[in-house]
Design a protein around this motif. Sequence first.
Motif, PDB file in Angstrom:
ATOM      1  N   SER A 245       0.830  -1.212   0.000  1.00 53.48           N
ATOM      2  CA  SER A 245       0.000   0.000   0.000  1.00 53.48           C
ATOM      3  C   SER A 245       0.861   1.258   0.000  1.00 53.48           C
ATOM      4  N   ALA A 246       1.963   1.228   0.752  1.00 50.86           N
ATOM      5  CA  ALA A 246       2.876   2.371   0.752  1.00 50.86           C
ATOM      6  C   ALA A 246       3.520   2.549  -0.619  1.00 50.86           C
ATOM      7  N   GLU A 247       3.951   1.447  -1.226  1.00 48.20           N
ATOM      8  CA  GLU A 247       4.561   1.517  -2.552  1.00 48.20           C
ATOM      9  C   GLU A 247       3.560   2.037  -3.584  1.00 48.20           C
ATOM     10  N   LEU A 248       2.293   1.645  -3.454  1.00 48.89           N
ATOM     11  CA  LEU A 248       1.267   2.113  -4.384  1.00 48.89           C
ATOM     12  C   LEU A 248       1.072   3.614  -4.260  1.00 48.89           C
ATOM     13  N   MET A 249       1.062   4.123  -3.032  1.00 46.12           N
ATOM     14  CA  MET A 249       0.917   5.569  -2.851  1.00 46.12           C
ATOM     15  C   MET A 249       2.119   6.334  -3.379  1.00 46.12           C
ATOM     16  N   ARG A 250       3.296   5.743  -3.270  1.00 46.29           N
ATOM     17  CA  ARG A 250       4.482   6.384  -3.841  1.00 46.29           C
ATOM     18  C   ARG A 250       4.420   6.399  -5.365  1.00 46.29           C
ATOM     19  N   ALA A 251       3.791   5.390  -5.947  1.00 50.92           N
ATOM     20  CA  ALA A 251       3.775   5.254  -7.406  1.00 50.92           C
ATOM     21  C   ALA A 251       2.719   6.129  -8.079  1.00 50.92           C
ATOM     22  N   VAL A 252       1.591   6.342  -7.402  1.00 53.54           N
ATOM     23  CA  VAL A 252       0.475   7.080  -8.006  1.00 53.54           C
ATOM     24  C   VAL A 252       0.323   8.410  -7.271  1.00 53.54           C
ATOM     25  N   PRO A 253       0.643   9.524  -7.892  1.00 51.92           N
ATOM     26  CA  PRO A 253       0.608  10.828  -7.216  1.00 51.92           C
ATOM     27  C   PRO A 253      -0.753  11.132  -6.590  1.00 51.92           C
ATOM     28  N   GLY A 254      -0.715  11.518  -5.325  1.00 49.85           N
ATOM     29  CA  GLY A 254      -1.930  11.935  -4.634  1.00 49.85           C
ATOM     30  C   GLY A 254      -2.823  10.824  -4.137  1.00 49.85           C
ATOM     31  N   LEU A 255      -2.446   9.577  -4.400  1.00 49.87           N
ATOM     32  CA  LEU A 255      -3.318   8.461  -4.028  1.00 49.87           C
ATOM     33  C   LEU A 255      -3.343   8.271  -2.515  1.00 49.87           C
ATOM     34  N   LEU A 256      -4.511   7.943  -2.002  1.00 51.72           N
ATOM     35  CA  LEU A 256      -4.713   7.543  -0.620  1.00 51.72           C
ATOM     36  C   LEU A 256      -5.075   6.059  -0.650  1.00 51.72           C
ATOM     37  N   ALA A 257      -4.371   5.223   0.101  1.00 48.52           N
ATOM     38  CA  ALA A 257      -4.620   3.784   0.032  1.00 48.52           C
ATOM     39  C   ALA A 257      -4.449   3.148   1.400  1.00 48.52           C
ATOM     40  N   LYS A 258      -5.310   2.185   1.708  1.00 49.13           N
ATOM     41  CA  LYS A 258      -5.200   1.436   2.964  1.00 49.13           C
ATOM     42  C   LYS A 258      -5.720   0.023   2.751  1.00 49.13           C
ATOM     43  N   ASP A 259      -4.950  -0.943   3.230  1.00 51.49           N
ATOM     44  CA  ASP A 259      -5.325  -2.341   3.126  1.00 51.49           C
ATOM     45  C   ASP A 259      -5.889  -2.832   4.449  1.00 51.49           C
ATOM     46  N   GLY A 260      -6.529  -3.997   4.398  1.00 52.66           N
ATOM     47  CA  GLY A 260      -7.050  -4.635   5.591  1.00 52.66           C
ATOM     48  C   GLY A 260      -6.981  -6.139   5.458  1.00 52.66           C
ATOM     49  N   PHE A 261      -6.942  -6.833   6.575  1.00 51.93           N
ATOM     50  CA  PHE A 261      -6.928  -8.291   6.538  1.00 51.93           C
ATOM     51  C   PHE A 261      -8.158  -8.831   5.805  1.00 51.93           C
ATOM     52  N   GLU A 262      -8.072 -10.083   5.429  1.00 50.57           N
ATOM     53  CA  GLU A 262      -9.125 -10.780   4.679  1.00 50.57           C
ATOM     54  C   GLU A 262      -9.356 -10.177   3.304  1.00 50.57           C
ATOM     55  N   GLY A 263      -8.262  -9.716   2.686  1.00 51.95           N
ATOM     56  CA  GLY A 263      -8.321  -9.337   1.279  1.00 51.95           C
ATOM     57  C   GLY A 263      -9.058  -8.056   0.973  1.00 51.95           C
ATOM     58  N   VAL A 264      -8.978  -7.053   1.872  1.00 53.48           N
ATOM     59  CA  VAL A 264      -9.661  -5.773   1.642  1.00 53.48           C
ATOM     60  C   VAL A 264      -8.642  -4.708   1.262  1.00 53.48           C
TER      61      VAL A 264
END
Length: 338
Positions: A245-264
């Motif tokens: 999720s951190a790498e995704l936010m670094r890759a896409v400008p301005g993106l807000l991202a958060k993961d959760g257990f059980e595939g969310v």
Amino acid sequence: MRSSLLADAPAIREPQHVPVAHVTRGGVIEGVHYGSVVVLDGDGAVRWGIGDIEAACYPRSALKPVQAVAMVRAGLPLDGALLSLAMGSHSGEERHLAGTRQILERAGVTEDDLRNVPDLPYAAAVRDAWLREGRGPSRLAQNCSGKHAAMLYVCTLAGWPLESYLDPGHPLQRAIAEVVEELTGQHIASVTVDGCGSPLFAMSLYGLARAAARIATAAPDTAERRVADALRVHPEMASGTGRDSAELMRAVPGLLAKDGFEGVQVAALPDGRAVAVKIADGADRARMPVTAAALARAGVEPRLLAAFEGEPVSGGGRPVGGIRPVAALHPPGVPATA
């Protein structure tokens, strides 16, 4: 927001998930991950969806930015890295432990006041080093300790009881529930206990995406904007070194991202476009490839998402397949990877 303005709670039912990712080996589909995906336009309308985006589901740690908004509104005076940690599912690195200690110190409490479940560090390398040092499970090392420390901080400032801060009837948890309903736009379907011990609220996948979009698009000088800025600038404090999720936010400008257990997974752009993903079997390996495909559906340039297409499937020490989103997930004009 008055309850009369909220949509009904999503139905509690067996979700009608559909195939969202294939595990291929040598050109043959060896496994299938089912799930649901929703993609929102900037105005909050559903641009595209697959599976059951209206059934009640638990967002797990993907809800933490919403919980953080509620805590900031209730007086949490954190910003930057420490606010990001307050919504974190951290790896247990030293910076995460030091940050949690700092929050506890500011609150005038100690690790003994935490009520999360003792655990080992989440990241494998950190956990292995921890065990080599002869250390056992602790509340500080558990991946939600930053959130729990922030909850205690709010309680000390508001004069609320500390011992019962995880009770759903506690003033803090009632405040969080109100913000959950406000940002999702729907009544809570059910309340249970998350893995760390804090209350967990059921919502639809659509509601989760809507909440993330509202945080991502918030105006300056709002609690939502403080949360969004903290997570965007310090994504590793909410996760850890190398976490996707951190790498995704670094890759896409301005993106807000958060993961959760059980595939969310939830992700939202500054203009309000947002996606939410639920993998039915909870498999983490399918979560990010499906999320990347959903973001491409939302209009993110595929080249920015190339690193998140999924790990290869190996045979005899060489790649012979992979984990790939189903063809329906790929936007028109963007070919699916075999």
